[in-house]
Design a protein around this motif. Sequence first.
Motif, PDB file in Angstrom:
ATOM      1  N   GLY A   1    -119.593 -47.199 -30.480  1.00 14.83           N
ATOM      2  CA  GLY A   1    -119.194 -47.946 -29.291  1.00 14.83           C
ATOM      3  C   GLY A   1    -120.080 -47.613 -28.098  1.00 14.83           C
ATOM      4  N   SER A   2    -120.228 -46.310 -27.828  1.00 16.54           N
ATOM      5  CA  SER A   2    -120.981 -45.930 -26.633  1.00 16.54           C
ATOM      6  C   SER A   2    -122.454 -46.291 -26.767  1.00 16.54           C
ATOM      7  N   LEU A   3    -123.032 -46.075 -27.960  1.00 13.55           N
ATOM      8  CA  LEU A   3    -124.451 -46.416 -28.133  1.00 13.55           C
ATOM      9  C   LEU A   3    -124.675 -47.929 -28.016  1.00 13.55           C
ATOM     10  N   SER A   4    -123.697 -48.713 -28.469  1.00 13.74           N
ATOM     11  CA  SER A   4    -123.829 -50.174 -28.351  1.00 13.74           C
ATOM     12  C   SER A   4    -123.819 -50.596 -26.886  1.00 13.74           C
TER      13      SER A   4
ATOM     14  N   MET B   1    -122.642 -38.951 -20.588  1.00 15.32           N
ATOM     15  CA  MET B   1    -121.404 -39.227 -19.854  1.00 15.32           C
ATOM     16  C   MET B   1    -120.653 -40.407 -20.481  1.00 15.32           C
ATOM     17  N   ILE B   2    -121.403 -41.446 -20.818  1.00 18.00           N
ATOM     18  CA  ILE B   2    -120.781 -42.625 -21.429  1.00 18.00           C
ATOM     19  C   ILE B   2    -120.180 -42.260 -22.781  1.00 18.00           C
ATOM     20  N   ILE B   3    -120.918 -41.459 -23.546  1.00 17.41           N
ATOM     21  CA  ILE B   3    -120.429 -41.037 -24.854  1.00 17.41           C
ATOM     22  C   ILE B   3    -119.118 -40.251 -24.703  1.00 17.41           C
ATOM     23  N   PHE B   4    -119.094 -39.354 -23.724  1.00 17.39           N
ATOM     24  CA  PHE B   4    -117.872 -38.563 -23.496  1.00 17.39           C
ATOM     25  C   PHE B   4    -116.716 -39.449 -23.055  1.00 17.39           C
ATOM     26  N   TRP B   5    -116.994 -40.393 -22.180  1.00  9.02           N
ATOM     27  CA  TRP B   5    -115.934 -41.296 -21.712  1.00  9.02           C
ATOM     28  C   TRP B   5    -115.304 -42.049 -22.869  1.00  9.02           C
ATOM     29  N   VAL B   6    -116.185 -42.599 -23.719  1.00  7.96           N
ATOM     30  CA  VAL B   6    -115.646 -43.389 -24.829  1.00  7.96           C
ATOM     31  C   VAL B   6    -114.846 -42.490 -25.776  1.00  7.96           C
ATOM     32  N   TYR B   7    -115.310 -41.254 -25.961  1.00  7.88           N
ATOM     33  CA  TYR B   7    -114.658 -40.373 -26.919  1.00  7.88           C
ATOM     34  C   TYR B   7    -113.380 -39.742 -26.369  1.00  7.88           C
ATOM     35  N   PHE B   8    -113.443 -39.270 -25.114  1.00  9.31           N
ATOM     36  CA  PHE B   8    -112.303 -38.523 -24.559  1.00  9.31           C
ATOM     37  C   PHE B   8    -111.370 -39.373 -23.703  1.00  9.31           C
ATOM     38  N   THR B   9    -111.953 -40.325 -22.942  1.00  6.72           N
ATOM     39  CA  THR B   9    -111.141 -41.045 -21.951  1.00  6.72           C
ATOM     40  C   THR B   9    -110.576 -42.350 -22.493  1.00  6.72           C
ATOM     41  N   LEU B  10    -111.380 -43.034 -23.284  1.00  6.25           N
ATOM     42  CA  LEU B  10    -110.925 -44.331 -23.811  1.00  6.25           C
ATOM     43  C   LEU B  10    -109.602 -44.223 -24.582  1.00  6.25           C
ATOM     44  N   PRO B  11    -109.406 -43.170 -25.431  1.00  5.43           N
ATOM     45  CA  PRO B  11    -108.117 -43.050 -26.140  1.00  5.43           C
ATOM     46  C   PRO B  11    -106.934 -43.013 -25.186  1.00  5.43           C
TER      47      PRO B  11
ATOM     48  N   ASP C   1    -112.068 -42.131 -33.347  1.00  2.00           N
ATOM     49  CA  ASP C   1    -112.771 -41.022 -34.014  1.00  2.00           C
ATOM     50  C   ASP C   1    -114.221 -40.962 -33.549  1.00  2.00           C
ATOM     51  N   SER C   2    -114.883 -39.870 -33.893  1.00  2.00           N
ATOM     52  CA  SER C   2    -116.187 -39.616 -33.295  1.00  2.00           C
ATOM     53  C   SER C   2    -117.212 -40.674 -33.719  1.00  2.00           C
ATOM     54  N   TRP C   3    -117.121 -41.155 -34.947  1.00  2.00           N
ATOM     55  CA  TRP C   3    -118.047 -42.185 -35.434  1.00  2.00           C
ATOM     56  C   TRP C   3    -117.877 -43.478 -34.636  1.00  2.00           C
TER      57      TRP C   3
ATOM     58  N   LYS D   1    -133.828 -42.285 -30.139  1.00  2.00           N
ATOM     59  CA  LYS D   1    -133.704 -40.875 -29.756  1.00  2.00           C
ATOM     60  C   LYS D   1    -132.362 -40.591 -29.085  1.00  2.00           C
ATOM     61  N   THR D   2    -131.823 -41.617 -28.405  1.00  2.00           N
ATOM     62  CA  THR D   2    -130.517 -41.440 -27.751  1.00  2.00           C
ATOM     63  C   THR D   2    -129.419 -41.168 -28.774  1.00  2.00           C
ATOM     64  N   THR D   3    -129.607 -41.641 -30.011  1.00  2.00           N
ATOM     65  CA  THR D   3    -128.562 -41.392 -31.025  1.00  2.00           C
ATOM     66  C   THR D   3    -128.337 -39.891 -31.228  1.00  2.00           C
ATOM     67  N   SER D   4    -129.349 -39.077 -30.874  1.00  2.00           N
ATOM     68  CA  SER D   4    -129.181 -37.635 -31.066  1.00  2.00           C
ATOM     69  C   SER D   4    -128.098 -37.063 -30.144  1.00  2.00           C
ATOM     70  N   LEU D   5    -127.759 -37.799 -29.061  1.00  2.00           N
ATOM     71  CA  LEU D   5    -126.772 -37.270 -28.105  1.00  2.00           C
ATOM     72  C   LEU D   5    -125.358 -37.216 -28.684  1.00  2.00           C
ATOM     73  N   VAL D   6    -125.058 -38.074 -29.667  1.00  2.00           N
ATOM     74  CA  VAL D   6    -123.687 -38.074 -30.194  1.00  2.00           C
ATOM     75  C   VAL D   6    -123.440 -36.816 -31.030  1.00  2.00           C
ATOM     76  N   TYR D   7    -124.460 -36.023 -31.182  1.00  2.00           N
ATOM     77  CA  TYR D   7    -124.336 -34.665 -31.716  1.00  2.00           C
ATOM     78  C   TYR D   7    -123.211 -33.940 -30.979  1.00  2.00           C
ATOM     79  N   ALA D   8    -123.105 -34.222 -29.674  1.00  2.00           N
ATOM     80  CA  ALA D   8    -122.152 -33.510 -28.822  1.00  2.00           C
ATOM     81  C   ALA D   8    -120.695 -33.824 -29.145  1.00  2.00           C
ATOM     82  N   ILE D   9    -120.425 -34.975 -29.773  1.00  2.00           N
ATOM     83  CA  ILE D   9    -119.031 -35.270 -30.127  1.00  2.00           C
ATOM     84  C   ILE D   9    -118.821 -35.098 -31.637  1.00  2.00           C
TER      85      ILE D   9
END
Lengths: 256, 243
Positions: free
Chosen positions: A131-134, A106-116, A124-126, A196-204
Amino acid sequence: MSGASFAIVQSLRTERGKEWLWRLGVLLVVIAGAYAARDLEWGKVAASWQFLLKGLGRSWLLALASIFVGAVAAFPLALARVYGPTGVRHAATALIETVRSIPELMIIFWVYFTLPLVIGAQVDSWEAALGSLSVIAAAYLAEVIRAGLYSVPRGQIEAAETTGMSRLHIFLHVVLPQALRNMVPALIAQLVALFKTTSLVYAIGVMEFLRSVTVINNTLFAPYPLYLILALGYFVSCFAITRLVRWFDPKYQLVD
Amino acid sequence: MITFDKVNKYFNQLHVLKDVSFHIEAGEVVVVCGPSGSGKSTMLRCVNRLEKIDRGEIVVKGVNLNAPTSDIAKLRAEIGMVFQHFNLYPHLRVLDNLILAPIKVRGVSREVATDTAMKLLAKVGIQEKASAYPSQLSGGQQQRVAIARALAMQPKIMLFDEPTSALDPEMIREVLEVMVDLANEGMTMIVVTHEMGFARRVAHRVIFMDEGRVIEDEKPEVFFSQAKDPRARVFLSKILSHI
């Protein structure tokens, strides 16, 4: 004859003997595993090794960068939560608890889709991944640090207070060194989880290890060898993190 | 040197110190005893303001502990304290336990602090353990290091909070002997303890507390032979013969 075998059995009972017995066991399991996996379509995936290795490298880069940024942010957060005045303490607590109680994806999606939309600029996705992982790392590591600070017995602080030491000196020379030592087990667990959480950014769409494997599989369709590689890649990485942190662990014993 | 004037303290509803008053001169050795929960440790911890009081007044070396302008850290540097559970810093070697505060609080150089520390370790009889970690020492040795650590600040007053209660019987003597030496050198000491032999040998006064009050404040010979209050006599009969 029986004397010699008795001597061997005896030597295996020593700590060193047990250690070697354990290593032998691990070796046997690895050989058995390799034997069982010998007929998988290794030839098909061999050519992609560079691509996969790059993916694993990106996972490491994401993990190290977010852990670094996260740790830098986690320290003030933990200090604010433990020592801060009421307002600051509540703010830090709210921040930490909010991040911790929201699914990471959810946090990853927020930073990617909502923050802009909020800041009115492209993310960008990187950047979103970093940002979200930090943010995630900061919240979880802050709790590890807080637990470490609380683990130092009250009597230690009192002993230092009675010598007239200032709060800063007590923190730096009495509390912090013991807290760091005590937080090692929790720190290992958290760093492994973060890797292991880094694998979630696969989604963006970040081409980290999980996505690299998936992409290769989509073209070659060789799921068995590829997902075995995936598991091995994460296992070796997490094991390395565990060993690395332990290596920094100072070797003194705590009383009580 | 230390004056308590009608000191009262509460832990929430619990009234732990009730109108505690006494005065201790420089060089006096005062033993404080009483049943558990009588407030003796709390009283001791008020002397260097590890505990704050609710009413009354405490003046130590001319400094009023309640006054907001008082420099408590500076006063604490002059008051050594020894705890029941030693509270040595487990991450530091014995020598570093001793020199930490002198360097950080007094600004003494490492060389001078080390020199003083080694002399103090010799005095308590464990200079050979200077580079050991606390966990490598016996309880008696740890407590002697703790005394040396307190002395390293060259305090004018020493507070002992049940210093032998966590020790095995065979280690009590080695700690008490260090304390006897200290008393004979003229250190001002308040010692919360049940070691009545120590009280007999070096105490100038014995304060007996019960339920937050000072019941007796007598010379040891008077206290042991003719305590006025029945609670003190019951207490004495209990601790002087365990069986």
